[in-house]
Each structure stands twice: as structure tokens, then as C-alpha cells.
Write a protein that holds these residues in place. Structure first.
Motif, PDB file in Angstrom:
ATOM      1  N   UNK A 136      23.482  42.074  -7.180  1.00  0.00           N
ATOM      2  CA  UNK A 136      24.200  42.293  -5.727  1.00  0.00           C
ATOM      3  C   UNK A 136      23.447  41.883  -4.479  1.00  0.00           C
ATOM      4  N   UNK A 137      23.911  41.474  -3.656  1.00  0.00           N
ATOM      5  CA  UNK A 137      22.964  40.883  -2.448  1.00  0.00           C
ATOM      6  C   UNK A 137      22.651  42.132  -1.605  1.00  0.00           C
ATOM      7  N   UNK A 138      21.365  42.298  -1.321  1.00  0.00           N
ATOM      8  CA  UNK A 138      20.753  43.333  -0.445  1.00  0.00           C
ATOM      9  C   UNK A 138      20.639  42.827   0.908  1.00  0.00           C
ATOM     10  N   UNK A 139      20.619  43.727   1.856  1.00  0.00           N
ATOM     11  CA  UNK A 139      20.590  43.121   3.162  1.00  0.00           C
ATOM     12  C   UNK A 139      19.081  42.544   3.506  1.00  0.00           C
ATOM     13  N   UNK A 140      19.236  41.573   4.201  1.00  0.00           N
ATOM     14  CA  UNK A 140      18.061  40.759   4.855  1.00  0.00           C
ATOM     15  C   UNK A 140      17.810  39.539   3.399  1.00  0.00           C
ATOM     16  N   UNK A 141      18.509  39.598   2.555  1.00  0.00           N
ATOM     17  CA  UNK A 141      18.103  38.529   1.454  1.00  0.00           C
ATOM     18  C   UNK A 141      18.853  37.188   1.818  1.00  0.00           C
ATOM     19  N   UNK A 142      18.262  36.013   1.339  1.00  0.00           N
ATOM     20  CA  UNK A 142      18.859  34.714   1.454  1.00  0.00           C
ATOM     21  C   UNK A 142      20.225  34.606   0.725  1.00  0.00           C
ATOM     22  N   UNK A 187      26.769  50.654  -7.966  1.00  0.00           N
ATOM     23  CA  UNK A 187      25.833  50.894  -8.918  1.00  0.00           C
ATOM     24  C   UNK A 187      24.576  51.799  -8.568  1.00  0.00           C
ATOM     25  N   UNK A 188      24.076  52.661  -9.335  1.00  0.00           N
ATOM     26  CA  UNK A 188      23.387  53.728  -9.127  1.00  0.00           C
ATOM     27  C   UNK A 188      24.238  54.954  -9.225  1.00  0.00           C
ATOM     28  N   UNK A 216      25.053  59.143  -4.347  1.00  0.00           N
ATOM     29  CA  UNK A 216      24.382  59.078  -3.290  1.00  0.00           C
ATOM     30  C   UNK A 216      24.209  57.931  -2.881  1.00  0.00           C
ATOM     31  N   UNK A 217      23.451  56.968  -3.917  1.00  0.00           N
ATOM     32  CA  UNK A 217      23.213  55.469  -3.720  1.00  0.00           C
ATOM     33  C   UNK A 217      24.447  54.762  -3.232  1.00  0.00           C
ATOM     34  N   UNK A 218      25.617  54.820  -4.102  1.00  0.00           N
ATOM     35  CA  UNK A 218      26.873  54.191  -3.819  1.00  0.00           C
ATOM     36  C   UNK A 218      27.337  54.517  -2.208  1.00  0.00           C
ATOM     37  N   UNK A 219      27.260  55.890  -1.898  1.00  0.00           N
ATOM     38  CA  UNK A 219      27.765  56.355  -0.727  1.00  0.00           C
ATOM     39  C   UNK A 219      27.050  55.457   0.445  1.00  0.00           C
TER      40      UNK A 219
END
Length: 159
Positions: free
Chosen positions: A121-127, A16-17, A20-23
Motif C-alpha cells: 500500500x502507499x503510505x502518506x508522503x511516499x513517491x 490491513x492491520x 484501529x489501524x484500519x479506522x
């Protein structure tokens, strides 16, 4: 006689996005996998268990990034809670929408563990949010196979 356990599955990230964000997400996930140890302490969760397709469609990533993994262990179900902790530590560092682990054991049957992102989507460091299902097929030749699906209380429940 030793009993073998087979562990395999995949981690999926739906883009999504902007391009550049996808890459950025795809390369971030690749760096997380590449940061895993080449040789690991038991229960093993090392870099060589994972395979990541290239970031371009012709290299296996049309829309969804699929990171697959698999290994053969000697009775890993005895230390399954530790293996899951290691796997969840990796998941917490990554971008993803869903992850699935299959555990096939000679003693306790087939198990499926699934993780889903709390939001889109899960983002880094989320529960993490997890659901597991247990399936067991009978190995007796004279009876029909049985399949049972039950919710697990914790992600480390195997039997």
C-alpha cells in the motif's frame, strides 16, 4: 463552440492491520479530502468533486475504502499536466493501493491514468508509481471504432 472534458475515477485502499489501524487509515483519508479547498483555482480540484463512503460496511465500505470523484470541465486537457499535479499531491498524502483517473475529451478521445502502490500500500508522503494508457475511439459514423493502447512517457502525456 466549447469542448467539454469529463474527469472521473476512484482511489482504493484495502485494509490491513488491526481494526484501529484500519479506522485510522480511513479517517486519515477522509481528513485529506476534507482539507481540499471548497473553491479552487483552475484547473479545479476541490472537495466537492470527491465522495467518501462511511467507514462501516452498512455505509458502503465492506473491506475496501473507495473514494470516488468526478467533474465536468471546459477543455481541461489543455491544462492536464497541472490537474494531474494537483491530483498527485492529494494522492501523496493518503493511504491507498490503487487509483484510476479517466479523462474523456471531445478532441483527443478517452484516456486512463492508473497509479499503483510500490509495496502492498502507499503510505502518506511516499513517491508515486504511475502507468497511463491512452484509448481513442473514432467518432466517424461510417467507420468502425478504433481502440489504441500505448504507454505514456510521463503522467502528463494526454495525446
Amino acid at each position: 463552440m466549447d469542448r467539454e472534458s469529463i474527469v472521473y475515477g476512484c482511489i482504493k485502499d484495502l485494509p490491513s492491520g488491526s481494526e484501529n489501524e484500519i479506522l485510522k487509515r480511513r479517517y486519515h483519508n477522509l481528513r485529506v479530502i476534507n482539507s481540499l479547498p471548497k473553491h479552487d483555482e483552475w484547473p479545479f480540484l476541490s472537495r466537492d468533486l470527491f465522495a467518501v463512503s462511511g467507514v462501516e460496511p452498512s455505509y458502503g465500505t465492506y473491506l475496501t475504502q473507495v473514494i470516488h470523484f468526478g467533474a465536468s470541465y471546459r477543455e481541461v486537457e489543455g491544462d492536464w499536466g497541472q490537474w494531474l499535479q494537483k491530483f498527485e499531491t492529494v494522492l501523496k498524502k493518503m493511504y491507498w493501493v490503487a487509483a484510476t483517473v479517466h479523462l474523456e475529451t471531445e478532441l483527443t478521445g478517452f484516456h486512463t491514468f492508473s497509479w499503483y502502490a510500490n509495496n502492498s500500500c502507499h503510505l502518506p508522503d511516499e513517491e508515486l508509481q504511475a502507468r497511463c494508457e491512452w484509448q481513442h475511439e473514432s467518432w466517424v459514423k461510417t467507420s468502425a471504432s478504433q481502440t489504441k493502447t500505448t504507454p505514456c512517457q510521463t503522467s502528463s502525456d494526454v495525446a
